[in-house]
Design a protein around this motif. Structure first.
Motif, PDB file in Angstrom:
ATOM      1  N   HIS A 110       0.814  -1.222   0.000  1.00 20.15           N
ATOM      2  CA  HIS A 110       0.000   0.000   0.000  1.00 20.15           C
ATOM      3  C   HIS A 110       0.845   1.268   0.000  1.00 20.15           C
ATOM      4  CE1 HIS A 110      -3.826  -2.189   1.655  1.00 20.15           C
ATOM      5  NE2 HIS A 110      -3.414  -2.643   0.480  1.00 20.15           N
ATOM      6  N   ALA A 111       2.158   1.113   0.181  1.00 17.46           N
ATOM      7  CA  ALA A 111       3.053   2.271   0.126  1.00 17.46           C
ATOM      8  C   ALA A 111       3.534   2.558  -1.293  1.00 17.46           C
ATOM      9  CB  ALA A 111       4.259   2.044   1.038  1.00 17.46           C
ATOM     10  N   ILE A 112       3.224   1.675  -2.233  1.00 16.62           N
ATOM     11  CA  ILE A 112       3.627   1.896  -3.627  1.00 16.62           C
ATOM     12  C   ILE A 112       2.954   3.151  -4.161  1.00 16.62           C
ATOM     13  CG2 ILE A 112       3.427   0.998  -5.989  1.00 16.62           C
ATOM     14  CD1 ILE A 112       3.756  -1.795  -4.874  1.00 16.62           C
ATOM     15  N   LYS A 113       3.729   4.013  -4.761  1.00 15.14           N
ATOM     16  CA  LYS A 113       3.187   5.255  -5.306  1.00 15.14           C
ATOM     17  C   LYS A 113       2.419   4.968  -6.586  1.00 15.14           C
ATOM     18  CE  LYS A 113       6.748   8.273  -3.338  1.00 15.14           C
ATOM     19  NZ  LYS A 113       7.830   9.247  -3.642  1.00 15.14           N
ATOM     20  N   ILE A 114       1.230   5.504  -6.662  1.00 14.06           N
ATOM     21  CA  ILE A 114       0.392   5.309  -7.845  1.00 14.06           C
ATOM     22  C   ILE A 114       0.904   6.206  -8.959  1.00 14.06           C
ATOM     23  CG2 ILE A 114      -1.942   5.505  -8.770  1.00 14.06           C
ATOM     24  CD1 ILE A 114      -2.983   5.079  -5.928  1.00 14.06           C
ATOM     25  N   SER A 115       1.223   5.594 -10.084  1.00 15.73           N
ATOM     26  CA  SER A 115       1.709   6.347 -11.248  1.00 15.73           C
ATOM     27  C   SER A 115       0.900   5.931 -12.466  1.00 15.73           C
ATOM     28  CB  SER A 115       3.196   6.048 -11.479  1.00 15.73           C
ATOM     29  OG  SER A 115       3.380   4.671 -11.759  1.00 15.73           O
TER      30      SER A 115
END
Length: 319
Positions: A110-115
């Motif tokens: 859930h810490a993955i940055k949305i790109s």
């Protein structure tokens, strides 16, 4: 050499190295190819993102590039016997430790940055019966229609309240979409593998938490199978089992580092995910199975009477 697991999955041995090969379902045509491409894209995006993060808990099987067949997706083979399902279904296992590690792995996801590369909207598992059109309902096998008919009221309430609730939250993160204990494996280095990314994408973080905790509740039921033969003790056992599960949730959910889970959405989704598990069980044993009925009874109570679940309610997990 190839060992076929099912119509969609096989283990391929190339010069002594094993790979997991995923294919489109036979006869799925364009839809199947799109689904496979979606899974591969999600898998690659998450694997790449984790390589760029400080993360020593969450692992994803390494994807392997193969242009030989567009209807196949190759990846590192991970022994499926290491699934954490066995931890929660086997007496004497250390559920708390594995639960804490799993939540830490969820934190990393859930810490993955949305790109832009990871902008696919998630298609998380929800009770299929709650979303069926009349035509889809008629296409179900007899047991499927019986299940839908028996639990139609609850399924429709879940569908309606989920639709109303989701409109009032702008929070979204990268989620797995089907994060049950069947899709979490223990890694040799002490980390956790998440597998099967076909439902992943941008979505509500409560989906992953609810799927994880509801699947633990179902897995722990296997510990009590033999004891349930004594009808006089079944109620007391069920109450103790549910209270033990509640304490496990409360003990571990506070290790979640994302935004505080919305207790109303958690209530709806825990009920929904339990309905999914019951539906899956009904495919084998029918909608009248006592286990299916027990899980749906718990789902109904979580939805309609959350205060019954005193530990979760007082801790603010439910509302």
């Amino acid at each position: 050499m190839e060992t076929v697991i099912n119509d969609r999955t096989a283990i391929t041995d190339v010069c002594g190295q094993k790979f997991l090969t995923k294919r489109t379902w036979p006869g799925s045509g364009k839809f199947g190819l799109e689904a496979l491409e979606r899974e591969q894209k999600n898998h690659v995006v998450v694997h790449h993102a984790l390589q760029c993060m400080e993360n020593d808990v969450l692992q994803v099987p390494e994807p392997v590039t193969s242009a030989a067949n567009p209807n196949e997706f190759w990846q590192e083979y991970v022994d499926p016997s290491t699934t954490i399902w066995s931890v929660f279904s086997t007496p004497g296992s250390d559920e708390k430790l594995i639960c804490h590690k799993s939540v830490q792995a969820i934190n990393a996801l859930h810490a993955i940055k949305i790109s832009e590369e990871s902008s696919l909207v998630s298609n998380p598992e929800m009770p299929s019966a709650a979303c069926l059109s009349y035509e889809e309902y008629r296409s179900l096998p007899v047991w499927g229609r019986a299940f839908v008919g028996k639990y139609a009221t609850l399924l429709q309430k879940l569908k309606r309240e989920w639709r109303d609730s989701i409109q009032h939250t702008g929070r979204a993160t990268y989620i797995h979409g089907d994060l049950t204990v069947d899709n979490i494996l223990s890694a040799p280095n002490g980390g956790m593998y998440f597998i099967d990314w076909e439902r992943a994408g941008v979505g509500q973080p409560e989906h992953d938490l609810a799927a994880f905790y509801s699947s633990i509740l179902v897995a722990t039921a296997w510990k009590l199978n033999s004891k349930y033969s004594n009808e006089s003790n079944s109620s007391a056992l069920l109450e103790g089992w549910i209270n033990s599960w509640q304490r496990l949730v409360v003990d571990s959910i506070f290790k979640y580092r994302g935004a505080k889970p919305n207790p109303n959405i958690m209530r709806i989704l825990l009920s929904s995910k339990l309905a999914c598990r019951a539906y899956s069980k009904a495919t084998v044993s029918g909608p009248e199975d006592t286990f299916v009925s027990a899980i749906m009874k718990i789902a109904d109570s979580l939805y309609a009477k959350p205060r019954v679940f005193t530990i979760l309610y007082r801790a603010g997990v439910l509302q």
